[in-house]
Design a protein around this motif. Structure first.
Motif, PDB file in Angstrom:
ATOM      1  N   GLU A  25       0.937  -1.371  -0.140  1.00 51.76           N
ATOM      2  CA  GLU A  25       0.180   0.103  -0.084  1.00 51.76           C
ATOM      3  C   GLU A  25       0.704   1.255  -0.025  1.00 51.76           C
ATOM      4  OE1 GLU A  25       0.392  -1.445   4.266  1.00 51.76           O
ATOM      5  OE2 GLU A  25       0.021  -2.347   2.343  1.00 51.76           O
ATOM      6  N   ASP A  96      -4.266 -11.084  -1.065  1.00 51.65           N
ATOM      7  CA  ASP A  96      -5.432 -11.468  -1.795  1.00 51.65           C
ATOM      8  C   ASP A  96      -5.778 -10.180  -2.839  1.00 51.65           C
ATOM      9  OD1 ASP A  96      -8.204 -11.909  -2.484  1.00 51.65           O
ATOM     10  OD2 ASP A  96      -8.415 -12.867  -0.732  1.00 51.65           O
ATOM     11  N   SER A  98      -8.481  -9.529  -4.346  1.00 48.49           N
ATOM     12  CA  SER A  98      -9.596  -8.844  -4.196  1.00 48.49           C
ATOM     13  C   SER A  98      -9.488  -7.502  -3.483  1.00 48.49           C
ATOM     14  CB  SER A  98     -10.524  -9.747  -3.378  1.00 48.49           C
ATOM     15  OG  SER A  98     -10.221  -9.792  -1.999  1.00 48.49           O
ATOM     16  N   ARG A  99      -8.179  -7.433  -3.051  1.00 50.50           N
ATOM     17  CA  ARG A  99      -8.046  -5.991  -2.332  1.00 50.50           C
ATOM     18  C   ARG A  99      -7.040  -5.104  -3.104  1.00 50.50           C
ATOM     19  NH1 ARG A  99      -5.729  -7.803   3.322  1.00 50.50           N
ATOM     20  NH2 ARG A  99      -5.411  -5.484   3.603  1.00 50.50           N
ATOM     21  N   GLU A 102      -6.367  -1.457  -2.811  1.00 51.20           N
ATOM     22  CA  GLU A 102      -5.850  -0.884  -1.823  1.00 51.20           C
ATOM     23  C   GLU A 102      -4.047  -0.767  -1.953  1.00 51.20           C
ATOM     24  OE1 GLU A 102      -6.193  -3.304   1.677  1.00 51.20           O
ATOM     25  OE2 GLU A 102      -8.565  -3.480   1.291  1.00 51.20           O
TER      26      GLU A 102
END
Length: 214
Positions: A25, A96, A98-99, A102
């Motif tokens: 991030e 993951d 799906s993030r 971020e």
């Protein structure tokens, strides 16, 4: 392909933070800082043991790559390949997918590779398929305008579903192959699954699609 548990994998991943980015991030919007050179960035979601992403990095040194894989026992094999080849244009994320938002923002990525994703064949699991509309929306939010998805699978049902999903989302279908290994494509880099399935005589399906938001 059954994956053997490697209890030591997590520690090895942690010991190589220059390749396996520990806090991705922090690079959101500035991924060029993570690489030796400022270049176009392509990512693979579900990179497994890394044969594809490392093969692409060797074949295209003018492009930066990130392989995303949530299974530690798989991605540690990708790490080994990168260390062995001493590649400076490929990094790994043990997260993951799906993030994704971020870790990346709009215009961070030029291309997404989806190779032999889980087909989730039951209708009730449709939303888990990586070519479902919510995932297509997520990719669009991190890709450059006119960015692309390159998709390969051995699963005819998933391929047909994905073509429909791409079309309904408004993506341009650029290139479709119903039998990749007999298509004449010369620069194809195989994954571990691809080699296994093609050796059994199974067809490999492939397509390239483009977002029409230029």
């Amino acid at each position: 392909m059954r994956l053997r548990n490697k209890p030591w994998a997590k520690e090895k991943l942690m010991q190589n933070p220059k390749i396996v980015i520990q806090e991705p991030e922090h690079f959101r919007g500035r991924w060029s800082e993570a690489f030796a050179k400022k270049q176009l960035l392509h990512i693979e979601i579900g990179t497994g043991k890394g044969r594809f992403i490392t093969g692409m990095a060797k074949q295209n040194p003018h492009i930066n790559y990130i392989g995303i894989e949530k299974q530690e026992s798989a991605i540690v094999s990708a790490l080994d390949k990168i260390l062995e080849e001493q590649l400076d244009n490929v990094k790994l994320l043990n997260v993951d997918a799906s993030r994704l938002v971020e870790y990346f923002q709009k215009n961070d990525i030029e291309r997404v590779y989806l190779n032999f994703s889980d087909p989730w064949p039951k209708n009730r699991h449709e939303k888990r398929r990586l070519t479902y509309k919510s995932f297509l929306r997520m990719y669009e939010s991190v890709l450059v305008d006119g960015g692309e998805i390159h998709f390969k699978t051995d699963n005819q049902g998933l391929f047909e579903y994905s073509l429909k999903s791409f079309s309904e989302y408004g993506l341009l279908l650029k290139d479709i192959s119903l039998d990749l290994h007999n298509s004449g494509m010369e620069d194809n880099v195989m994954t571990e699954y691809e080699e296994k399935f093609s050796a059994k005589g199974q067809r490999i399906y492939r397509c390239e699609v483009k977002y029409l938001n230029e």
